[in-house]
Design a protein around this motif. Structure first.
Motif, PDB file in Angstrom:
ATOM      1  N   THR A 137       0.942  -1.238  -0.139  1.00  0.00           N
ATOM      2  CA  THR A 137      -0.113   0.035  -0.275  1.00  0.00           C
ATOM      3  C   THR A 137       0.787   0.870   0.010  1.00  0.00           C
ATOM      4  O   THR A 137       0.465   1.767  -0.872  1.00  0.00           O
ATOM      5  CB  THR A 137      -0.848  -0.213   1.092  1.00  0.00           C
ATOM      6  N   CYS A 139       4.041   1.792  -1.123  1.00  0.00           N
ATOM      7  CA  CYS A 139       4.563   1.792  -2.396  1.00  0.00           C
ATOM      8  C   CYS A 139       3.790   2.540  -3.540  1.00  0.00           C
ATOM      9  O   CYS A 139       4.210   3.116  -3.904  1.00  0.00           O
ATOM     10  CB  CYS A 139       4.884   0.521  -3.082  1.00  0.00           C
ATOM     11  N   VAL A 140       2.254   1.701  -3.563  1.00  0.00           N
ATOM     12  CA  VAL A 140       1.381   1.965  -4.632  1.00  0.00           C
ATOM     13  C   VAL A 140       0.990   3.475  -4.122  1.00  0.00           C
ATOM     14  O   VAL A 140       0.595   4.236  -5.295  1.00  0.00           O
ATOM     15  CB  VAL A 140       0.285   0.888  -3.908  1.00  0.00           C
ATOM     16  N   MET A 144       1.540   6.388  -7.119  1.00  0.00           N
ATOM     17  CA  MET A 144      -0.192   7.011  -7.375  1.00  0.00           C
ATOM     18  C   MET A 144      -0.160   7.861  -8.118  1.00  0.00           C
ATOM     19  O   MET A 144      -0.571   8.692  -9.383  1.00  0.00           O
ATOM     20  CB  MET A 144      -1.042   7.405  -6.619  1.00  0.00           C
ATOM     21  N   MET A 244       2.312  -5.106  -6.545  1.00  0.00           N
ATOM     22  CA  MET A 244       1.769  -3.824  -6.737  1.00  0.00           C
ATOM     23  C   MET A 244       0.943  -3.212  -7.922  1.00  0.00           C
ATOM     24  O   MET A 244       0.562  -1.600  -7.323  1.00  0.00           O
ATOM     25  CB  MET A 244       3.008  -3.467  -6.558  1.00  0.00           C
ATOM     26  N   PHE A 247      -2.473  -3.614  -7.266  1.00  0.00           N
ATOM     27  CA  PHE A 247      -2.783  -2.840  -6.259  1.00  0.00           C
ATOM     28  C   PHE A 247      -3.305  -1.512  -7.148  1.00  0.00           C
ATOM     29  O   PHE A 247      -4.330  -0.774  -6.706  1.00  0.00           O
ATOM     30  CB  PHE A 247      -1.939  -2.530  -5.135  1.00  0.00           C
ATOM     31  N   LEU A 248      -2.205  -1.035  -7.759  1.00  0.00           N
ATOM     32  CA  LEU A 248      -2.684   0.232  -8.608  1.00  0.00           C
ATOM     33  C   LEU A 248      -3.320   0.025  -8.988  1.00  0.00           C
ATOM     34  O   LEU A 248      -5.183   1.138  -9.563  1.00  0.00           O
ATOM     35  CB  LEU A 248      -0.698   0.664  -9.539  1.00  0.00           C
ATOM     36  N   ARG A 251      -6.770   0.561  -7.622  1.00  0.00           N
ATOM     37  CA  ARG A 251      -7.015   1.940  -6.473  1.00  0.00           C
ATOM     38  C   ARG A 251      -7.530   2.989  -8.093  1.00  0.00           C
ATOM     39  O   ARG A 251      -7.949   3.998  -7.675  1.00  0.00           O
ATOM     40  CB  ARG A 251      -5.497   3.155  -6.154  1.00  0.00           C
TER      41      ARG A 251
END
Length: 314
Positions: A137, A139-140, A144, A244, A247-248, A251
């Motif tokens: 989280t 790292c994301v 971002m 990662m 996750f990006l 998001r």
């Protein structure tokens, strides 16, 4: 009241759709996989009967032998070429197992054999899983801005509407992720693993990056594989960076849903505000807070203070 009724109605629809989705998936898997399973079972039974007819081994001894072999294979110890296969618990292989444990991928090819190892796996995952999610989280959040906020802002400056810009950016980001973390690794895996096809590589990448980890395809398990430890370290890096990026994507989808009004329609919590707002300090500067407090505590001007005379006059 109307909002509450709509919320429960949407929740009921979600649950019903989820059940229907599971039933449809079960029907498809059953119709596709069951004939193949029946054919494989018939072939195994025929091979077993042929072996019994050509040898002096009885059926009970053969059953015990196969049970031992299958149990050992379950824990990553193969009876085929076992003398040439490196240990599943050297330093790099153990690190590979720890990575699959804390990322919740869990292929299941290698599993603890001892009770001590099983107990330690529980404690290790209890701390490692939330810590890994925290690291991913963090790292994301750092990527971002350069990968989401800046490109969307550039598209808007080129004349696109905010909603159109977010959709175009998401499609471009999705294409890059699919190319860099699915297609290219699948080609590499199919080249390094002799028994894998390109579709098997795509399947492995998807199962791994979605943290499903069925374990039917596990890299770096072939006997006498060249640079096996380097291969395992590369897969560890691939899993972390790939998770990662997944996750990006999630998001980005959430932010796009906020902009298009889907989160408010489905009554989901909105995504975080922009990174500029996130970078604001939670606690203000002490000097500024002290000055503000002093200004609030200053006595009012004499003319502005109420008195009995002003009250009576009014």
């Amino acid at each position: 009241m109307q909002s509450v009724c709509r919320s429960w109605l949407l929740l009921t629809c979600f649950v019903l759709f989820y059940v229907i989705y599971l039933v449809l998936g079960a029907l498809v898997f059953s119709s596709v996989e069951r004939p193949v399973e029946d054919k494989l079972r018939q072939d195994v039974d025929a091979l077993k009967q042929e072996f019994l007819n050509q040898s002096c081994v009885n059926a009970a001894s053969l059953e015990r032998f196969l049970l031992k072999v299958l149990t050992a294979n379950k824990y990553g110890v193969s009876v085929l070429g076992s003398a040439s296969v490196a240990s599943n618990w050297d330093l790099v292989s153990s690190m590979f197992f720890a990575n699959t444990l804390v990322t919740t991928v869990g292929y299941g090819y290698t599993a603890p054999l001892s009770d001590t190892g099983k107990a330690f796996s529980i404690l290790y995952a209890l701390i490692g899983v939330p810590f890994t999610m925290l690291v991913l989280t963090a790292c994301v959040q750092r990527i971002m801005h350069p990968l989401v906020v800046v490109p969307v802002g550039h598209l808007q400056r080129c004349g696109m509407q905010p909603r159109v810009a977010t959709v175009v950016h998401f499609l471009l980001l999705l294409a890059v992720v699919v190319l860099c973390f699915f297609v290219t690794p699948a080609a590499v895996f199919s080249a390094l693993e002799p028994s894998w096809s390109f579709l098997d590589g795509i399947y492995f990448c998807f199962i791994s990056l979605c943290t499903i980890g069925l374990g039917d395809f596990v890299p770096a398990t072939q006997p006498q594989q060249n640079y096996r430890q380097l291969y395992q370290l590369s897969v560890i890096v691939y899993l972390f960076v790939g998770l990662m990026m997944m996750f990006l994507l999630l998001r980005t989808i959430h932010k796009m849903a906020d902009l298009h009004g889907l989160t408010s329609f489905l009554q989901l919590p909105p995504c975080e505000v922009d990174l500029d707002d996130d970078r604001k300090p939670i606690v203000e500067d002490r000097h500024e807070a002290f000055l503000t407090e002093k200004e609030d505590m200053r006595p009012l001007e004499p003319g502005s203070q109420p008195s009995y005379n002003t009250i009576n006059t009014s």
